[in-house]
Design an enzyme around this catalytic site. Structure first.
Site, PDB file in Angstrom:
ATOM      1  N   LEU A   1       0.796  -1.223   0.000  1.00  0.00           N
ATOM      2  CA  LEU A   1       0.000   0.000   0.000  1.00  0.00           C
ATOM      3  C   LEU A   1       0.831   1.278   0.000  1.00  0.00           C
ATOM      4  O   LEU A   1       0.298   2.371   0.211  1.00  0.00           O
ATOM      5  CB  LEU A   1      -0.971  -0.015   1.184  1.00  0.00           C
ATOM      6  CG  LEU A   1      -1.958  -1.187   1.148  1.00  0.00           C
ATOM      7  CD1 LEU A   1      -2.829  -1.189   2.384  1.00  0.00           C
ATOM      8  CD2 LEU A   1      -2.788  -1.179  -0.113  1.00  0.00           C
ATOM      9  N   CYS A   2       2.128   1.159  -0.239  1.00  0.00           N
ATOM     10  CA  CYS A   2       2.983   2.351  -0.313  1.00  0.00           C
ATOM     11  C   CYS A   2       2.783   3.052  -1.654  1.00  0.00           C
ATOM     12  O   CYS A   2       2.616   2.410  -2.686  1.00  0.00           O
ATOM     13  CB  CYS A   2       4.454   1.962  -0.187  1.00  0.00           C
ATOM     14  SG  CYS A   2       4.968   1.687   1.497  1.00  0.00           S
ATOM     15  N   HIS A   3       2.820   4.367  -1.611  1.00  0.00           N
ATOM     16  CA  HIS A   3       2.744   5.159  -2.827  1.00  0.00           C
ATOM     17  C   HIS A   3       4.122   5.222  -3.485  1.00  0.00           C
ATOM     18  O   HIS A   3       5.144   5.206  -2.795  1.00  0.00           O
ATOM     19  CB  HIS A   3       2.299   6.592  -2.501  1.00  0.00           C
ATOM     20  CG  HIS A   3       0.899   6.665  -1.998  1.00  0.00           C
ATOM     21  ND1 HIS A   3       0.576   6.426  -0.685  1.00  0.00           N
ATOM     22  CD2 HIS A   3      -0.263   6.945  -2.635  1.00  0.00           C
ATOM     23  CE1 HIS A   3      -0.728   6.562  -0.531  1.00  0.00           C
ATOM     24  NE2 HIS A   3      -1.266   6.885  -1.693  1.00  0.00           N
TER      25      HIS A   3
ATOM     26  N   MET B   1       8.970   4.255   5.190  1.00  0.00           N
ATOM     27  CA  MET B   1       9.107   2.902   4.638  1.00  0.00           C
ATOM     28  C   MET B   1      10.312   2.810   3.711  1.00  0.00           C
ATOM     29  O   MET B   1      11.014   1.795   3.700  1.00  0.00           O
ATOM     30  CB  MET B   1       7.827   2.474   3.912  1.00  0.00           C
ATOM     31  CG  MET B   1       6.615   2.347   4.828  1.00  0.00           C
ATOM     32  SD  MET B   1       6.897   1.314   6.293  1.00  0.00           S
ATOM     33  CE  MET B   1       7.289  -0.241   5.544  1.00  0.00           C
ATOM     34  N   GLU B   2      10.575   3.857   2.942  1.00  0.00           N
ATOM     35  CA  GLU B   2      11.735   3.847   2.055  1.00  0.00           C
ATOM     36  C   GLU B   2      13.032   3.726   2.843  1.00  0.00           C
ATOM     37  O   GLU B   2      13.936   2.973   2.462  1.00  0.00           O
ATOM     38  CB  GLU B   2      11.738   5.098   1.171  1.00  0.00           C
ATOM     39  CG  GLU B   2      10.707   5.081   0.056  1.00  0.00           C
ATOM     40  CD  GLU B   2       9.267   5.280   0.502  1.00  0.00           C
ATOM     41  OE1 GLU B   2       8.370   5.096  -0.332  1.00  0.00           O
ATOM     42  OE2 GLU B   2       9.014   5.620   1.680  1.00  0.00           O
TER      43      GLU B   2
ATOM     44  N   ASP C   1      24.230 -11.823   2.280  1.00  0.00           N
ATOM     45  CA  ASP C   1      24.536 -12.548   1.041  1.00  0.00           C
ATOM     46  C   ASP C   1      26.029 -12.523   0.726  1.00  0.00           C
ATOM     47  O   ASP C   1      26.599 -13.536   0.327  1.00  0.00           O
ATOM     48  CB  ASP C   1      23.750 -11.953  -0.125  1.00  0.00           C
ATOM     49  CG  ASP C   1      24.054 -12.665  -1.425  1.00  0.00           C
ATOM     50  OD1 ASP C   1      23.822 -13.895  -1.498  1.00  0.00           O
ATOM     51  OD2 ASP C   1      24.541 -12.012  -2.368  1.00  0.00           O
TER      52      ASP C   1
END
Length: 194
Positions: free
Chosen positions: A100-102, A138-139, A153
């Site tokens: 739901l992030c823009h 969120m970013e 990794d």
């Protein structure tokens, strides 16, 4: 045994388009409509303002692994350079990872590291900046998470027991909800503007 699902489930309040929750009480969830269905928030009426977020996390590992990463002795190459690029790239694609992030125009994404061989960890900090209608928390957190995964990794051949730990928001500035600073944590100076 009695069915306790109704008593254990938190009461969720939907938020109307103006930010007020259904029933006139604040603090509801903006990603639920009045019927409790998930939705993407309409930010079209919000003002474009400068917004900044800083997130942090860590990868815990054997002290020798930290030493190998810092010295550039991994067979795969420069782990921190790869992790920085992974964090920046992931931040730019947050809207594809978090449903739901823009999609927002990022002005800055910075990723930095603080290796601590004695404690056996590499701390990661990311800073994201935009001038837009919604925040960049969120970013910043996606950048930290992707950088941590890239470190794992790059070094897993010598240390599969590494643990990605404590991804969190450290601060946010701008937007209608105001500023936030996590108590007891300060943004690393090298990621702040001069």
């Amino acid at each position: 045994m009695a069915d306790n699902r109704t008593t254990m489930r938190p009461k969720l309040r939907a938020v109307t388009g103006d930010g007020a929750s259904k029933g006139g009480q604040g603090g509801g969830l903006t990603h639920l409509d009045a019927r409790g269905r998930i939705r993407m928030v309409d930010v079209g009426e919000k003002a474009v303002t400068r917004r900044e977020a800083v997130a942090r996390g860590a990868v815990r590992m054997a002290p020798a692994t930290v030493g190998a990463i810092v010295a550039g002795r991994l067979k795969k190459g420069e782990a921190l350079a790869a992790a920085r690029i992974a964090g920046i790239m992931a931040a730019k694609r947050t809207h594809e990872l978090i449903p739901l992030c823009h999609q927002i125009p990022l002005e800055v994404v910075e990723v930095d590291f603080r290796p601590n061989q004695r404690q056996g960890l590499i701390e990661i900090q990311a800073r994201a900046v935009t001038s837009w209608r919604t925040g960049v928390e969120m970013e910043a957190m996606v950048a930290v998470s992707a950088a941590a995964l890239a470190i794992y990794d790059m070094a897993k051949a010598i240390d599969r027991a590494m643990v990605i730990d404590a991804v969190r928001l450290v601060s946010k500035e701008g937007g209608r909800s105001g500023d936030y600073k996590r108590p007891g944590e300060k943004v690393w100076r090298e990621l702040r503007r001069p």
